[in-house]
Design an enzyme around this catalytic site. Structure first.
Site, PDB file in Angstrom:
ATOM      1  N   HIS A  59     -26.533   7.889  13.942  1.00  0.00           N
ATOM      2  CA  HIS A  59     -26.608   7.394  15.001  1.00  0.00           C
ATOM      3  C   HIS A  59     -25.527   8.339  16.403  1.00  0.00           C
ATOM      4  O   HIS A  59     -24.935   8.979  16.086  1.00  0.00           O
ATOM      5  CB  HIS A  59     -25.897   6.248  15.476  1.00  0.00           C
ATOM      6  N   GLU A  62     -21.833   7.382  16.763  1.00  0.00           N
ATOM      7  CA  GLU A  62     -20.940   7.768  15.732  1.00  0.00           C
ATOM      8  C   GLU A  62     -20.663   9.114  14.893  1.00  0.00           C
ATOM      9  O   GLU A  62     -21.137   9.749  13.900  1.00  0.00           O
ATOM     10  CB  GLU A  62     -21.681   7.045  14.778  1.00  0.00           C
ATOM     11  N   HIS A 152     -21.773   7.055   9.030  1.00  0.00           N
ATOM     12  CA  HIS A 152     -21.889   5.932   9.648  1.00  0.00           C
ATOM     13  C   HIS A 152     -19.983   5.210  10.265  1.00  0.00           C
ATOM     14  O   HIS A 152     -19.458   5.814   9.730  1.00  0.00           O
ATOM     15  CB  HIS A 152     -22.654   5.191   9.940  1.00  0.00           C
ATOM     16  N   GLU A 216     -19.555   2.420   6.505  1.00  0.00           N
ATOM     17  CA  GLU A 216     -19.770   2.084   7.761  1.00  0.00           C
ATOM     18  C   GLU A 216     -17.589   2.941   7.804  1.00  0.00           C
ATOM     19  O   GLU A 216     -16.961   2.053   6.657  1.00  0.00           O
ATOM     20  CB  GLU A 216     -19.797   1.081   8.544  1.00  0.00           C
TER      21      GLU A 216
END
Length: 328
Positions: A59, A62, A152, A216
């Site tokens: 992404h 990010e 991420h 994450e």
């Protein structure tokens, strides 16, 4: 990107020239099979070396992991003999990074599947094809120890500032080593994922027997302005893995969650029972409404479930939320 530190600028722009030259000068086989993809290997070592794929920027907004990996890669390239693994580095959505956007046409991390429907003609579908080809080539001659760490950062706040998604299909021994490493990286929670939604790390686990995980790490930030202290333990764990250091004992094992169900958006009538600013791992009790979509009403089935990735704005047919239950 002119004001960025050189290592960060280079990685964000998928410019591997400096690090590639250093590794090549040290006798490694260095290749750039596609824009934004670098491999550094020792073919003469055969299958003895672990094969580690590290991906960032799937992404484009990010940015924290881009900075973390940029500094690690730069330091390793200046001490190349310390690299103890065959390494593939993938900068995912280069176009979106350059544009400062999450994606160009559609979410790249839903493209790693055979059926893409109306998304087949998107920029991200084409990029996923390139990444799949390079990933297949990298793992083709790899030994049994295979990792894929897809880094991420989360859109919204979370009860656990760091957490990971781990495919259930990973072989037991490799999965336990991966979860142990995640603990070393101070990852607070692990969600066991029983089925693919088209993510890059699930693809690597399913098709290349890699211990793949989507990690994450904290919150989205601006490139060059991230507080890298929030990534310190994950950065150290990744550096140790690449240098072949003995695993350190985790201060605390991650809490483990099972997937209760995927909440799929079926139509434009889809509405969640709470705001999209709801924190990841917000608890809901049995009987609470999660969402409704025309005549379909999603409710909590277990005594307690936590909601993760609530996003009613996804395209029809994609996951709008994940419900999980704690195992340990």
């Amino acid at each position: 990107m002119a004001m960025l530190p050189e290592a960060v600028r280079a990685l964000a722009e998928a410019d591997f020239s400096a690090v590639a030259a250093r590794f090549a000068a040290a006798g490694f086989a260095v290749a750039q099979p596609a824009d934004g993809i670098l491999t550094v290997t020792r073919p003469e070592a055969g299958a003895a070396r672990p094969a580690v794929l590290v991906s960032v920027g799937v992404h484009g907004d990010e940015t924290g992991p881009i900075e973390v990996v940029a500094y690690l890669l730069d330091a390793l390239s200046r001490q190349p003999s310390a690299l103890a693994v065959d390494l593939m580095l993938c900068v995912g959505n280069i176009g979106a990074i350059r544009a400062g956007k999450r994606f160009i046409d559609a979410d790249l991390n839903r493209m790693f599947r055979a059926e893409r429907g109306t998304l087949e003609g998107t920029a991200e579908a084409a990029r996923a094809d390139v990444m799949v080809a390079a990933t297949s080539a990298f793992f083709k001659h790899a030994g049994p120890v295979r990792w894929h760490l897809d880094l991420h950062t989360a859109i919204r706040p979370s009860v656990y500032p760091t957490f990971a998604i781990v495919p259930e299909i990973i072989e037991d021994g490799a999965r336990q080593k991966l979860i142990g490493w995640l603990g070393q990286a101070a990852i607070g929670a692990v969600i066991m994922n029983p089925a693919s939604v088209g993510t890059y790390s699930y693809y690597s686990a399913e098709h290349h027997a890699a211990a793949g995980t989507t990690i994450e790490l904290g919150r989205i930030g601006t490139l060059g302005e991230n507080n890298l202290e929030q990534f310190a333990e994950a950065s150290q764990a990744l550096d140790d893995l690449l240098r072949g250091a003995e695993p350190k004992h985790a201060k605390q094992a991650p809490h483990v969650y099972a997937t209760a169900r995927q909440i799929i958006k079926l139509s434009d009538q889809f509405q969640m029972a709470f705001g999209k600013d709801t924190w990841n791992f917000t608890p809901l009790k049995q009987g609470d409404e999660i969402a409704r979509d025309g005549d379909t009403v999603y409710t909590v089935q277990h005594p307690e479930e936590m909601v993760v990735f609530p996003n009613p704005d996804v395209r029809i047919g994609l996951r709008a939320g994940l419900m999980v239950v704690r195992l340990s």
